[in-house]
Design an enzyme around this catalytic site. Structure first.
Site, PDB file in Angstrom:
ATOM      1  N   HIS A  61      -3.403  -4.840  -3.113  1.00 37.54           N
ATOM      2  CA  HIS A  61      -4.502  -5.697  -2.673  1.00 37.54           C
ATOM      3  C   HIS A  61      -5.171  -5.186  -1.406  1.00 37.54           C
ATOM      4  O   HIS A  61      -6.255  -5.674  -1.049  1.00 37.54           O
ATOM      5  CB  HIS A  61      -3.980  -7.122  -2.440  1.00 37.54           C
ATOM      6  CG  HIS A  61      -3.007  -7.209  -1.299  1.00 37.54           C
ATOM      7  ND1 HIS A  61      -1.739  -6.676  -1.360  1.00 37.54           N
ATOM      8  CD2 HIS A  61      -3.131  -7.757  -0.061  1.00 37.54           C
ATOM      9  CE1 HIS A  61      -1.128  -6.886  -0.212  1.00 37.54           C
ATOM     10  NE2 HIS A  61      -1.938  -7.535   0.599  1.00 37.54           N
ATOM     11  N   ASP A  76       5.695 -13.264  -1.368  1.00 34.57           N
ATOM     12  CA  ASP A  76       5.215 -12.554  -0.186  1.00 34.57           C
ATOM     13  C   ASP A  76       5.688 -13.314   1.045  1.00 34.57           C
ATOM     14  O   ASP A  76       5.470 -14.520   1.165  1.00 34.57           O
ATOM     15  CB  ASP A  76       3.689 -12.485  -0.205  1.00 34.57           C
ATOM     16  CG  ASP A  76       3.162 -11.151   0.282  1.00 34.57           C
ATOM     17  OD1 ASP A  76       3.666 -10.674   1.309  1.00 34.57           O
ATOM     18  OD2 ASP A  76       2.261 -10.592  -0.360  1.00 34.57           O
TER      19      ASP A  76
END
Length: 588
Positions: free
Chosen positions: A362, A123
């Site tokens: 998420h 990420d």
């Protein structure tokens, strides 16, 4: 000890070294028939009993991912962080937070994953840093060389600094009323489109960009296979920071979408690609880009333009937003609108660019609770059906941890059970505006990001096998029924349905590359997709509702001699479908 980034380097474009082929053995376009699995590390597996998932826990469960058959693991942030936003506020891009382990653990994860044929995507959070990052700490000094690395501005003319209304613009952030925070140390405000502990980097400064590219190259050299780029379409801000229109009843203007896709975004992405060697190293790149249009995505994912492989669109996860326009304002799902929206992206990127396919992550509630039916009667069938529909579209599928088990939204009894900063801020703001408590909690129950962040359910033992300690977020009580151990033992489980879908994507080029066509687009129950490649045709017929449905006579191609690849309710070829029944056929 990490190798420091050289921030004194020449700020002109620094291309990655030329290489003869990809040293990591990544074939060109490999991500087109790959399946990505997102791991949210703090909720995946805890190896040391502190209640928080870690890198060692991921290593210990790589065989689960290998059995599932995924090609890539996208790892949510594990960098050093004060954890104001669960790691999306980074204080050191080249260090692993002790909460998750060490750089040695990261290197072992890379090695163990690669040994199993699984690639690792990091990420990348570079729209903003933590306010504890050394760059920002130095920038707080008005005369510092890094002052211009962030967006510092004086108070509005005629206003006392630090008082209401003195902010440089009337922008709101995603997580707080104002996007500006007054800093007494330097006497000015800094911009933060997220929490006040996440100051935005100033990408107009070439030194900032070169520092980011150097950091990315450092990770590529360490062996990562790509980057998922957090809110990357916010890095280019408007040339002039000015006031925006304020909605009635609001004190600040919704700035997030107004400042997205700034004037230099594509220039910055091309520069990044060249400087890091994203294409040359054949890395997977996907940009999170809220507010993107099909035209934006076509330009950014067109290989000829040298930017990114794909983007995350948000339109389909806003289909069920109510008339108030806020995330926690929930409206009933319109299946026709959902089908038509995804069809528009399939058609829009059919000839140029590439789609990313996802139901949740998420930041989104659990798919089976949102788009399916999570009741005991229909949970398994609807989770399988949603998976089949997703994989039947053209693009790269993303499986969020627990999707392969049919994990559901959780049950929080009061606000003290929540951990997510977005949920807590919404509760505080809505309460201050006089919104009824039951209305606030109803919105949080179905939309809070904590629904996706409850610990992974590995078995039916204490704390679902996630930890030997007290989990950072409560385990969903249904873990005694919904867990990986039970599903691996059940050939009819959601897990094995996902496994077969992934295997079919690897086996059948038509599933990865075939032309997409939506049939019966206006049917309120049926989702029917036809994919064609050469003389091969694949057909998905799915009833996406909790009541029986009938396929209209003559609406489908003849199924005589067709091979039934996958079904939720056994080998059935009748025109009637039970609730949440799906079938996938190979016609030639």
């Amino acid at each position: 000890m990490t190798a420091p980034i050289d921030e004194t380097q020449d700020t002109t474009l620094q291309p990655a070294p030329e290489a003869s082929g990809d040293p990591a053995g990544r074939p060109e376009g490999w991500w087109r028939d790959a399946v990505v699995y997102q791991v949210y590390p703090r909720s995946f597996a805890d190896s040391n009993g502190d209640g928080t998932g870690d890198l060692r826990g991921i290593i210990d469960h790589l065989d689960h991912l290998s059995e599932l058959g995924v090609d890539v693991v996208w790892l949510s942030p594990v960098y050093a962080s004060p954890m104001d936003d669960n790691g999306y506020d980074i204080s050191d891009y080249q260090a692993i937070d002790p909460l998750f382990g060490s750089l040695d653990d990261m290197d072992e994860l890379l090695a163990q994953a690669h040994r199993r044929g699984i690639k690792i995507v990091m990420d990348l959070v570079v729209n903003h840093t933590s306010d504890e990052h050394p760059w920002f700490v130095e920038s707080r000094r008005p005369g510092s060389a890094k002052r211009d690395w962030y967006w510092w501005r004086p108070a509005r003319e005629g206003h006392e600094p630090g008082t209401p209304g003195a902010e440089p613009t009337n922008w709101s952030s995603f997580f707080s009323p104002s996007a500006w925070e007054y800093d007494e140390t330097s006497g000015e405000y800094y911009l933060h489109l997220f929490t006040r502990k996440q100051p935005d980097l100033n990408w107009e400064n070439p030194d900032v960009r070169q520092a980011v590219y150097a950091m990315m190259r450092w990770w590529v050299d360490r062996g990562v296979d790509g980057f998922r780029m957090d809110v990357i379409n916010l890095i280019s801000k408007p040339v002039e920071l000015r006031d925006l229109e304020v909605r009635p009843g609001h004190a600040y203007a919704d700035a997030g979408m107004e400042v997205a896709h700034g004037p230099r975004l594509q220039e910055f992405l091309r520069e990044m690609n060249e400087a890091v060697g994203l294409d040359r190293h054949r890395l997977l790149t996907v940009g999170e880009m809220p507010g993107s249009t099909i035209e934006d995505a076509r330009a950014i994912t067109d290989p000829a333009n040298g930017m990114l492989n794909m983007v995350f669109t948000f339109e389909h996860v806003n289909i069920d937003v109510g008339p108030g326009g806020g995330k926690f304002d929930v409206a009933p799902l319109d299946l026709v609108a959902l089908k038509r929206n995804l069809e528009s992206w399939q058609v829009g990127l059919a000839e140029v660019g590439w789609n990313s396919l996802y139901w949740d992550n998420h930041d989104q509630p659990r798919a089976v609770s949102r788009f399916g039916d999570d009741s005991p009667e229909f949970r398994v069938a609807s989770a399988k059906t949603l998976a089949s529909v997703l994989h039947a579209h053209r693009g790269t599928p993303y499986v969020y941890q627990g999707d392969e088990l049919g994990m559901t939204n959780t049950q929080f009894v009061d606000i003290s059970s929540f951990a997510d900063v977005e949920s807590l801020n919404y509760h505080a703001q809505a309460t201050s505006l006089g919104v009824a408590a039951d209305e606030i909690m109803a919105g949080l129950a179905v939309r809070s990001r904590d629904n996706a962040r409850t610990p992974m359910q590995w078995d039916d033992t204490h704390q679902a096998g996630f930890t030997q300690g007290v989990p950072w977020l409560s385990v969903n009580p249904n873990y005694v029924v919904v867990n990986a151990k039970a599903e691996r033992l059940d050939p009819a489980s959601v897990f094995h349905h996902h496994r077969r879908l992934i295997a079919l994507r690897h086996e059948l080029p038509v599933l990865a590359e075939g032309r997409f066509e939506l049939l019966l687009g206006d049917d309120p129950q049926l989702w029917v997709v036809r994919r064609t490649l050469g003389d091969q045709t694949l057909l998905l017929v799915a009833n996406c509702s909790s009541r029986p449905a009938t396929v209209p006579e003559g609406a489908l191609p003849a199924l005589d001699g067709a091979r039934l690849l996958l079904a939720t309710h056994g080998d059935r070829r009748t025109p009637e479908l039970e609730a949440w029944e799906s079938r996938m056929f190979l016609l030639a």
